[in-house]
Every structure is written in C-alpha cells, then in structure tokens.
Design a protein around this motif. Structure first.
Motif, mmCIF file in Angstrom:
data_model
loop_
_atom_site.group_PDB
_atom_site.id
_atom_site.type_symbol
_atom_site.label_atom_id
_atom_site.label_comp_id
_atom_site.label_asym_id
_atom_site.label_seq_id
_atom_site.Cartn_x
_atom_site.Cartn_y
_atom_site.Cartn_z
ATOM 1 N N GLN A 7 0.830 -1.204 0.000
ATOM 2 C CA GLN A 7 0.000 0.000 0.000
ATOM 3 C C GLN A 7 0.865 1.255 0.000
ATOM 4 O OE1 GLN A 7 -2.534 -0.323 3.416
ATOM 5 N NE2 GLN A 7 -3.886 -1.825 2.472
ATOM 6 N N ILE A 8 1.900 1.253 0.797
ATOM 7 C CA ILE A 8 2.787 2.414 0.879
ATOM 8 C C ILE A 8 3.513 2.622 -0.442
ATOM 9 C CG2 ILE A 8 4.912 3.263 1.963
ATOM 10 C CD1 ILE A 8 3.781 2.030 4.581
ATOM 11 N N GLN A 9 3.984 1.537 -1.046
ATOM 12 C CA GLN A 9 4.669 1.653 -2.333
ATOM 13 C C GLN A 9 3.727 2.197 -3.400
ATOM 14 O OE1 GLN A 9 6.228 -2.331 -2.772
ATOM 15 N NE2 GLN A 9 8.212 -1.746 -1.912
ATOM 16 N N SER A 10 2.473 1.763 -3.368
ATOM 17 C CA SER A 10 1.487 2.254 -4.327
ATOM 18 C C SER A 10 1.231 3.752 -4.122
ATOM 19 C CB SER A 10 0.184 1.469 -4.162
ATOM 20 O OG SER A 10 -0.831 2.027 -4.947
ATOM 21 N N LYS A 11 1.081 4.163 -2.878
ATOM 22 C CA LYS A 11 0.860 5.585 -2.592
ATOM 23 C C LYS A 11 2.083 6.409 -2.952
ATOM 24 C CE LYS A 11 -2.609 4.808 0.918
ATOM 25 N NZ LYS A 11 -2.985 4.912 2.327
ATOM 26 N N LEU A 12 3.262 5.867 -2.701
ATOM 27 C CA LEU A 12 4.490 6.567 -3.042
ATOM 28 C C LEU A 12 4.590 6.763 -4.549
ATOM 29 C CD1 LEU A 12 7.123 7.810 -2.059
ATOM 30 C CD2 LEU A 12 8.153 5.543 -2.172
ATOM 31 N N LYS A 13 4.221 5.740 -5.314
ATOM 32 C CA LYS A 13 4.245 5.863 -6.778
ATOM 33 C C LYS A 13 3.283 6.949 -7.231
ATOM 34 C CE LYS A 13 3.606 3.354 -11.119
ATOM 35 N NZ LYS A 13 3.296 4.584 -11.809
ATOM 36 N N SER A 14 2.088 6.978 -6.630
ATOM 37 C CA SER A 14 1.112 8.015 -6.972
ATOM 38 C C SER A 14 1.658 9.404 -6.665
ATOM 39 C CB SER A 14 -0.188 7.804 -6.203
ATOM 40 O OG SER A 14 -0.803 6.601 -6.572
ATOM 41 N N LEU A 15 2.313 9.533 -5.524
ATOM 42 C CA LEU A 15 2.888 10.824 -5.148
ATOM 43 C C LEU A 15 3.999 11.233 -6.111
ATOM 44 C CD1 LEU A 15 3.048 10.469 -1.269
ATOM 45 C CD2 LEU A 15 1.606 12.038 -2.578
ATOM 46 N N LYS A 16 4.825 10.280 -6.513
ATOM 47 C CA LYS A 16 5.897 10.579 -7.466
ATOM 48 C C LYS A 16 5.321 11.011 -8.811
ATOM 49 C CE LYS A 16 9.541 7.666 -5.552
ATOM 50 N NZ LYS A 16 10.365 6.444 -5.734
ATOM 51 N N ASP A 17 4.273 10.316 -9.263
ATOM 52 C CA ASP A 17 3.620 10.668 -10.522
ATOM 53 C C ASP A 17 3.025 12.073 -10.442
ATOM 54 O OD1 ASP A 17 4.313 8.177 -11.490
ATOM 55 O OD2 ASP A 17 2.295 7.318 -11.284
ATOM 56 N N GLU A 18 2.381 12.376 -9.322
ATOM 57 C CA GLU A 18 1.772 13.703 -9.133
ATOM 58 C C GLU A 18 2.853 14.782 -9.094
ATOM 59 O OE1 GLU A 18 -1.281 16.573 -8.451
ATOM 60 O OE2 GLU A 18 -1.214 14.598 -9.362
ATOM 61 N N ARG A 19 3.956 14.493 -8.424
ATOM 62 C CA ARG A 19 5.066 15.450 -8.362
ATOM 63 C C ARG A 19 5.607 15.735 -9.752
ATOM 64 N NH1 ARG A 19 10.955 14.136 -6.498
ATOM 65 N NH2 ARG A 19 11.869 16.191 -6.601
ATOM 66 N N GLU A 20 5.769 14.678 -10.538
ATOM 67 C CA GLU A 20 6.269 14.843 -11.905
ATOM 68 C C GLU A 20 5.298 15.679 -12.735
ATOM 69 O OE1 GLU A 20 6.991 11.885 -15.608
ATOM 70 O OE2 GLU A 20 7.967 11.306 -13.736
ATOM 71 N N ARG A 21 4.018 15.418 -12.597
ATOM 72 C CA ARG A 21 3.001 16.174 -13.331
ATOM 73 C C ARG A 21 3.054 17.650 -12.945
ATOM 74 N NH1 ARG A 21 -1.968 18.239 -12.939
ATOM 75 N NH2 ARG A 21 -2.197 17.762 -10.739
ATOM 76 N N LEU A 22 3.195 17.923 -11.655
ATOM 77 C CA LEU A 22 3.258 19.305 -11.183
ATOM 78 C C LEU A 22 4.529 20.003 -11.656
ATOM 79 C CD1 LEU A 22 1.872 18.866 -7.575
ATOM 80 C CD2 LEU A 22 0.730 19.956 -9.515
ATOM 81 N N GLN A 23 5.631 19.278 -11.733
ATOM 82 C CA GLN A 23 6.865 19.871 -12.234
ATOM 83 C C GLN A 23 6.729 20.263 -13.704
ATOM 84 O OE1 GLN A 23 9.717 16.833 -11.124
ATOM 85 N NE2 GLN A 23 10.382 18.015 -9.336
ATOM 86 N N VAL A 24 6.048 19.412 -14.479
ATOM 87 C CA VAL A 24 5.817 19.724 -15.893
ATOM 88 C C VAL A 24 4.933 20.969 -16.004
ATOM 89 C CG1 VAL A 24 4.661 18.900 -17.986
ATOM 90 C CG2 VAL A 24 6.175 17.373 -16.721
ATOM 91 N N LEU A 25 3.884 21.042 -15.198
ATOM 92 C CA LEU A 25 3.015 22.217 -15.219
ATOM 93 C C LEU A 25 3.764 23.474 -14.798
ATOM 94 C CD1 LEU A 25 -0.269 20.759 -13.669
ATOM 95 C CD2 LEU A 25 0.103 21.460 -16.042
ATOM 96 N N LYS A 26 4.606 23.354 -13.795
ATOM 97 C CA LYS A 26 5.386 24.500 -13.319
ATOM 98 C C LYS A 26 6.324 24.992 -14.418
ATOM 99 C CE LYS A 26 8.896 25.776 -9.946
ATOM 100 N NZ LYS A 26 9.851 25.298 -8.984
ATOM 101 N N LEU A 27 7.005 24.063 -15.080
ATOM 102 C CA LEU A 27 7.910 24.427 -16.160
ATOM 103 C C LEU A 27 7.151 25.103 -17.296
ATOM 104 C CD1 LEU A 27 10.761 24.357 -17.344
ATOM 105 C CD2 LEU A 27 10.242 22.087 -18.242
ATOM 106 N N ALA A 28 6.010 24.561 -17.650
ATOM 107 C CA ALA A 28 5.210 25.143 -18.723
ATOM 108 C C ALA A 28 4.749 26.548 -18.344
ATOM 109 C CB ALA A 28 3.993 24.246 -19.011
ATOM 110 N N GLU A 29 4.365 26.748 -17.088
ATOM 111 C CA GLU A 29 3.917 28.067 -16.632
ATOM 112 C C GLU A 29 5.080 29.053 -16.616
ATOM 113 O OE1 GLU A 29 1.289 30.920 -15.684
ATOM 114 O OE2 GLU A 29 0.810 28.863 -16.243
ATOM 115 N N GLU A 30 6.274 28.583 -16.218
ATOM 116 C CA GLU A 30 7.434 29.471 -16.228
ATOM 117 C C GLU A 30 7.786 29.895 -17.652
ATOM 118 O OE1 GLU A 30 10.403 27.142 -14.220
ATOM 119 O OE2 GLU A 30 9.696 27.762 -12.215
#
Length: 97
Positions: A70-93
């Motif tokens: 369960q923790i590994q699954s949640k960690l993967k979700s968090l990593k995916d969300e972080r990556e998505r947010l980094q892409v959005l941040k870069l695009a906004e910059e």
C-alpha cells in the motif's frame, strides 16, 4: 507532508514486524498476529480474547507485506503527481517568460 506521513506509518509498521519476536505484555506469548481494527500486534491468546474476537486478524508478516505494498502504491502516486506538477510548473514558467 503526505510522504512524511507514509514514512512514519512505514516505520511504525516495521516496528510491528520487528515485534514479531517480542512478547505480549499481558500473556507473555509471541506477537505473531496483527489486529486490523486496532492496528497493533497481538498474540494468539489476545486473538481469542473478547477484546479481539470479532476483529480481522492476519499473520504479522502478511499484514506487514500488505502495508508495504500500500505504501509503495501511494508513493508511486505521489511521485507521478510530483512529476506532473513539475511539468506544469515548467510550462507556466515558460509561458510567463
């Protein structure tokens, strides 16, 4: 913050697995089971007691593996969300430049 909470839960559950060799303070029996409702390690005598009779209980190693998955699954979700947010941040910059 979520990652810190997951790490804290993992640490506490790792203690339960390490606790598999520990003794029940009440009955001096090995802590071999995990009570899902109380989220604690229990012995076989506790499992048969009135306090845990109707609770869902699993072998401590099995419960630890489920928690780890369960923790590994949640960690993967968090990593995916972080990556998505980094892409959005870069695009906004880039857009703001």
């Amino acid at each position: 913050r979520n990652l810190a909470e997951i790490a804290k839960k993992l640490s506490s559950r790792a203690g339960y697995v390490a606790g598999a060799g520990s003794l029940c303070p009440k009955h001096q029996e090995p802590l071999k089971l995990f009570c899902q409702e109380d989220r604690t390690a229990i012995c076989v005598v506790c499992d048969r007691s009135h306090a845990h009779r109707a609770h869902t209980v699993a072998p401590i190693e099995e419960a630890a593996q489920e928690c780890k998955e369960q923790i590994q699954s949640k960690l993967k979700s968090l990593k995916d969300e972080r990556e998505r947010l980094q892409v959005l941040k870069l695009a906004e910059e880039q857009r703001s430049q």
